[in-house]
Design an enzyme around this catalytic site. Structure first.
Site, PDB file in Angstrom:
ATOM      1  CE  LYS A  76      -3.899  -2.333   2.166  1.00  0.00           C
ATOM      2  NZ  LYS A  76      -4.592  -2.612   3.435  1.00  0.00           N
ATOM      3  CB  ALA A 135      -0.565  -8.444   9.713  1.00  0.00           C
ATOM      4  CE  LYS A 140      -4.511   1.906   4.305  1.00  0.00           C
ATOM      5  NZ  LYS A 140      -3.578   1.463   5.351  1.00  0.00           N
ATOM      6  CG  ASN A 180       0.495   4.646   7.914  1.00  0.00           C
ATOM      7  OD1 ASN A 180       1.371   5.358   7.431  1.00  0.00           O
ATOM      8  ND2 ASN A 180       0.259   3.411   7.478  1.00  0.00           N
ATOM      9  CD  GLU A 215       4.409   1.509   2.079  1.00  0.00           C
ATOM     10  OE1 GLU A 215       4.875   2.523   1.536  1.00  0.00           O
ATOM     11  OE2 GLU A 215       4.724   0.349   1.743  1.00  0.00           O
TER      12      GLU A 215
HETATM   13  N1  LIG Z   1       0.829  -4.949   8.374  1.00  0.00           N
HETATM   14  C1  LIG Z   1      -0.392  -4.965   7.888  1.00  0.00           C
HETATM   15  O1  LIG Z   1      -1.355  -5.225   8.621  1.00  0.00           O
HETATM   16  C2  LIG Z   1      -0.630  -4.669   6.433  1.00  0.00           C
HETATM   17  C3  LIG Z   1      -1.884  -4.950   5.894  1.00  0.00           C
HETATM   18  C4  LIG Z   1      -2.120  -4.683   4.555  1.00  0.00           C
HETATM   19  C5  LIG Z   1      -1.102  -4.165   3.762  1.00  0.00           C
HETATM   20  N2  LIG Z   1       0.108  -3.915   4.320  1.00  0.00           N
HETATM   21  C6  LIG Z   1       1.154  -3.396   3.428  1.00  0.00           C
HETATM   22  O2  LIG Z   1       2.106  -4.420   3.207  1.00  0.00           O
HETATM   23  C7  LIG Z   1       3.382  -3.833   2.901  1.00  0.00           C
HETATM   24  C8  LIG Z   1       4.429  -4.483   3.786  1.00  0.00           C
HETATM   25  O3  LIG Z   1       4.100  -4.102   5.109  1.00  0.00           O
HETATM   26  P1  LIG Z   1       4.363  -4.981   6.381  1.00  0.00           P
HETATM   27  O4  LIG Z   1       3.334  -4.599   7.370  1.00  0.00           O
HETATM   28  O5  LIG Z   1       4.505  -6.407   6.092  1.00  0.00           O
HETATM   29  O6  LIG Z   1       5.770  -4.327   6.825  1.00  0.00           O
HETATM   30  P2  LIG Z   1       6.731  -4.760   8.002  1.00  0.00           P
HETATM   31  O7  LIG Z   1       7.446  -3.539   8.433  1.00  0.00           O
HETATM   32  O8  LIG Z   1       5.966  -5.534   9.011  1.00  0.00           O
HETATM   33  O9  LIG Z   1       7.737  -5.767   7.273  1.00  0.00           O
HETATM   34  C9  LIG Z   1       8.433  -5.390   6.123  1.00  0.00           C
HETATM   35  C10 LIG Z   1       9.281  -6.567   5.663  1.00  0.00           C
HETATM   36  O10 LIG Z   1       9.914  -6.233   4.431  1.00  0.00           O
HETATM   37  C11 LIG Z   1      11.289  -6.561   4.546  1.00  0.00           C
HETATM   38  N3  LIG Z   1      12.073  -5.699   3.653  1.00  0.00           N
HETATM   39  C12 LIG Z   1      12.316  -4.388   3.762  1.00  0.00           C
HETATM   40  N4  LIG Z   1      13.109  -3.991   2.755  1.00  0.00           N
HETATM   41  C13 LIG Z   1      13.361  -5.070   2.002  1.00  0.00           C
HETATM   42  C14 LIG Z   1      14.129  -5.303   0.825  1.00  0.00           C
HETATM   43  N5  LIG Z   1      14.806  -4.325   0.216  1.00  0.00           N
HETATM   44  N6  LIG Z   1      14.171  -6.561   0.337  1.00  0.00           N
HETATM   45  C15 LIG Z   1      13.514  -7.555   0.941  1.00  0.00           C
HETATM   46  N7  LIG Z   1      12.773  -7.413   2.058  1.00  0.00           N
HETATM   47  C16 LIG Z   1      12.706  -6.170   2.575  1.00  0.00           C
HETATM   48  C17 LIG Z   1      11.625  -6.335   6.014  1.00  0.00           C
HETATM   49  O11 LIG Z   1      12.794  -7.011   6.361  1.00  0.00           O
HETATM   50  C18 LIG Z   1      10.370  -6.917   6.648  1.00  0.00           C
HETATM   51  O12 LIG Z   1      10.481  -8.310   6.753  1.00  0.00           O
HETATM   52  C19 LIG Z   1       3.220  -2.322   3.136  1.00  0.00           C
HETATM   53  O13 LIG Z   1       3.018  -1.684   1.903  1.00  0.00           O
HETATM   54  C20 LIG Z   1       1.950  -2.229   3.982  1.00  0.00           C
HETATM   55  O14 LIG Z   1       1.246  -1.020   3.788  1.00  0.00           O
HETATM   56  C21 LIG Z   1       0.382  -4.159   5.633  1.00  0.00           C
HETATM   57  O1  LIG Z   2      -0.591  -0.552  10.011  1.00  0.00           O
HETATM   58  P1  LIG Z   2      -0.834   0.316   8.801  1.00  0.00           P
HETATM   59  O2  LIG Z   2      -1.154   1.725   9.163  1.00  0.00           O
HETATM   60  O3  LIG Z   2       0.277   0.183   7.802  1.00  0.00           O
HETATM   61  O4  LIG Z   2      -2.156  -0.249   8.074  1.00  0.00           O
HETATM   62  C1  LIG Z   2      -2.192  -1.608   7.749  1.00  0.00           C
HETATM   63  C2  LIG Z   2      -3.267  -1.937   6.720  1.00  0.00           C
HETATM   64  O5  LIG Z   2      -3.111  -1.144   5.582  1.00  0.00           O
HETATM   65  C3  LIG Z   2      -4.671  -1.879   7.236  1.00  0.00           C
HETATM   66  O6  LIG Z   2      -5.564  -2.368   6.260  1.00  0.00           O
END
Ligand SMILES: NC(=O)c1ccc[n+]([C@@H]2O[C@H](COP(=O)([O-])OP(=O)(O)OC[C@H]3O[C@@H](n4cnc5c(N)ncnc54)[C@H](O)[C@@H]3O)[C@@H](O)[C@H]2O)c1
Ligand SMILES: O=P(O)(O)OC[C@H](O)CO
Length: 344
Positions: free
Chosen positions: A105, A139, A190, A255, A280
């Site tokens: 995202k 997550a 968002k 965020n 993000e």
């Molecule tokens: N956490 C949530 O609930 C959630 C839900 C929906 C969408 N997202 C989206 O998913 C994406 C990832 O978020 P997240 O929550 O998993 O982040 P996070 O911070 O929990 O984890 C990020 C992961 O990416 C790895 N990483 C970072 N740079 C890297 C690189 N250059 N090469 C390989 N791995 C690398 C890190 O080591 C880590 O394991 C974001 O865009 C976030 O907005 C997150």
């Molecule tokens: O924890 P955030 O703010 O990166 O939000 C996680 C997801 O985008 C929620 O749907």
């Protein structure tokens, strides 16, 4: 079905876990061997989801080639700033014609592209196999098996439905949507508003301010979204207002938490260090105001956030500026063909 999940942060681990629970053959890839070893042998990921027990069938590796071998679906789940690097590394290792899915995202920090536009640079003939996973989905709740709804947005119905079938379960309900751009923009933009709501809470404002930011924030998201070719109904759906609500109101949101720390007087660096995971909204704010300026669109909340994040404006002064803007109408006109998207 063989699935490779690239990225073992919170969301990659939760999605991989949901897929493994659905009897997919899932291999999750991460750079950090401590994390892959923990997932593989202890079925936990203490750095990102400390309370979750992961399925024993979930495999983990630091070797990208092993993760991608014979994968029919590849899901990119790294922060947007890492997406280009991971797409470049994975491209020569793909075999066959897998579905290329992402659940990211955010925007590419260098070009401002959405993640599917970035994917298209490297896979110009694979557009029909692209899919976006979006919607309100922390997550921490998905991995606990709490009821969640998400969206699979794709350029073709077949691809969207393939991902829908793969992820659907008793606790995860998946809707399809042909509006890829809208789903991506809703998910990325968002985060800016969640930073703003966090700041408002950190300053001690009330529910009225929160509702105002969410509602007028959605107007801004729809306004720039329409200019970029998204459909307005998508912003009324799960990947729009749905994700806006969850991110602006959940204590899981990184965020929101970052914004709250800013409102309480922490610097951006201090707030990001304390949250310690992908936030993000910071990069999204920078990209949003560039997009707004190049498309002649007003995004006052994003501008106010930019002043706070990058130009040292005290949050309270930014709110005073927002409240003191010239009077405007609430509702804007939308062309009929911008209301909803459809497959042929
Ligand atoms: N956490 C949530 O609930 C959630 C839900 C929906 C969408 N997202 C989206 O998913 C994406 C990832 O978020 P997240 O929550 O998993 O982040 P996070 O911070 O929990 O984890 C990020 C992961 O990416 C790895 N990483 C970072 N740079 C890297 C690189 N250059 N090469 C390989 N791995 C690398 C890190 O080591 C880590 O394991 C974001 O865009 C976030 O907005 C997150
Ligand atoms: O924890 P955030 O703010 O990166 O939000 C996680 C997801 O985008 C929620 O749907």
């Amino acid at each position: 079905m063989r699935v490779a999940v690239l990225g073992a942060g919170s969301w990659g681990t939760a999605l991989a876990s949901a897929l493994a629970e659905n009897r997919c053959e899932v291999t999750i890839w991460a750079r950090d061997a401590r994390i892959t070893q923990q997932i593989q042998s202890e079925h936990i990921n203490t750095r990102y989801l400390p309370n979750a027990k992961l399925p024993a069938s979930l495999r983990a590796t630091t070797d990208l080639k092993t993760a991608l071998m014979d994968a029919e679906v590849v899901i990119y789940v790294v922060p947007s700033a890492a997406m280009r690097e991971v797409v470049e590394l994975s491209r020569p290792l793909l075999s066959g014609a897998p579905i290329l899915c992402h659940a990211v995202k955010g925007f590419d920090p260098t070009t401002g592209s959405t993640m599917t536009d970035l994917l298209l640079e490297y896979h110009p003939d694979a557009r029909d196999r692209f899919c976006v996973i979006a919607g309100p989905s922390h997550a921490e709740e998905v991995v606990e098996g709490l009821p969640t709804t998400i969206v699979a947005a794709a350029y073709t119905r077949a691809t969207a439905e393939a991902i829908q079938d793969l992820l659907m379960s008793k606790v995860l309900r998946v809707y399809t949507n042909p509006d890829v751009k809208g789903a991506e923009l809703g998910g990325a933009l968002k985060n800016i508003i969640a930073l703003g709501v966090g700041i408002a809470d950190g300053l001690g404002f009330g529910d009225n301010a929160k509702a105002a930011l969410m509602t007028r924030g959605l107007t801004e998201i729809a306004r720039i979204g329409l200019k970029l070719g998204a459909s307005v109904l998508t912003f009324a759906g799960l990947s729009g207002v749905g994700d806006l609500i969850v991110t602006c109101t959940s204590l899981h949101s990184r965020n929101y938490r970052t914004g709250k720390l800013l409102g309480q007087g922490k610097s951006l660096e201090e707030a990001l260090a304390e949250v310690g995971m992908a936030v993000e909204g910071v990069n999204a704010t920078r990209i949003a105001i560039q997009l707004a300026s190049s498309h002649g669109v007003e995004m006052p909340i994003a501008n106010a956030l930019s002043d706070v994040l990058f130009h040292g404006k005290p949050p309270r002064a930014a709110v005073e500026d927002l409240m003191g803007r010239a009077r405007v109408h609430e509702i804007e006109e939308v062309a009929r063909d911008q209301i909803s998207a459809s497959w042929n």
